[in-house]
Write an enzyme that holds these catalytic residues in place. Structure first.
Site: not given
Length: 225
Positions: A150-151
């Protein structure tokens, strides 16, 4: 005969960019939301990555490498969360004063270290990160944090697109499941930066300027696939 995954990338997606002259450490969302077993976002892979990051942070501080932290916070109304908090409703809980939104004590920032608040996966999106980096003439970002798929991945892509070299110490990023973790490390290494061992980053920080070891070779790239 069907090529292996690795063979299908050789000669196209196997270059090494290495470190530049001015690295910074970016610690992405190592918050209690991922390390507290009572949290819905709890992930053992993140707990492991936090533990592995302690000595890398120490090495960066000894070498006077700038360290920037990020965490996610929303207005209590959710007005700054957009569609993201509709997709992941738990995120609405991450408001000022919520303990799960705080950075884990094992990797807590020092008073002089910058903490950037964000609302979306990339640390660059809607934040002051790019200004902070360019003001310090940073050319390389070493990414620690979560989640890998994700991030961390979103930040790696944006870092490349903003002209930064990207280095990811594989032990110091974590995810909720091994499969997306491994797949995204492989993809980051193929297209957006260099995935290396934590030991390589520590050795780079420890070496005197001008005598720092070269970056890893392509044969050491990627995760534990």
């Amino acid at each position: 005969m069907t090529q292996s995954r690795e063979d299908s990338y050789v000669g196209v997606f196997d270059a090494v960019v290495g470190f530049g002259a001015r690295p910074a450490l970016l610690v992405i969302d190592f918050t209690k939301a991922y390390t507290n077993p009572a949290s819905p976002l709890y992930a053992e892979g993140v707990v492991s990555a936090v533990a592995e990051s302690v000595d890398l942070l120490d090495a960066a501080r000894r070498a006077e490498v700038p360290i920037i932290f990020t965490k996610v916070l929303y207005h209590p109304s959710g007005a700054d969360g957009g569609i993201f908090i509709e997709k992941v409703p738990f995120l609405r809980k991450l408001v000022p004063g919520e303990p799960l939104a705080e950075i884990d004590e094992a990797v807590a920032p020092r008073p002089e270290e910058l903490v950037i608040v964000k609302q979306y996966p990339s640390c660059f999106f809607g934040t002051s990160l790019i200004a902070a980096l360019t003001a310090q003439r940073i050319d390389t970002l070493v990414l620690l944090g979560c989640s890998t798929s994700g991030c961390v991945r979103a930040t790696a892509i944006d870092a490349l697109q903003h002209g930064f070299r990207v280095v990811v110490p594989r032990e110091c990023v974590g995810d909720r499941h091994q499969a997306p973790h491994d797949a995204n490390l492989f993809d980051i290494n193929a297209k957006y930066g260099d995935v290396v061992s934590k030991a390589e980053v520590i050795a780079h920080f420890a070496a005197p300027a001008g005598l720092r070891p070269p970056s890893h070779t392509a044969s050491s790239a990627g995760g534990s696939d």
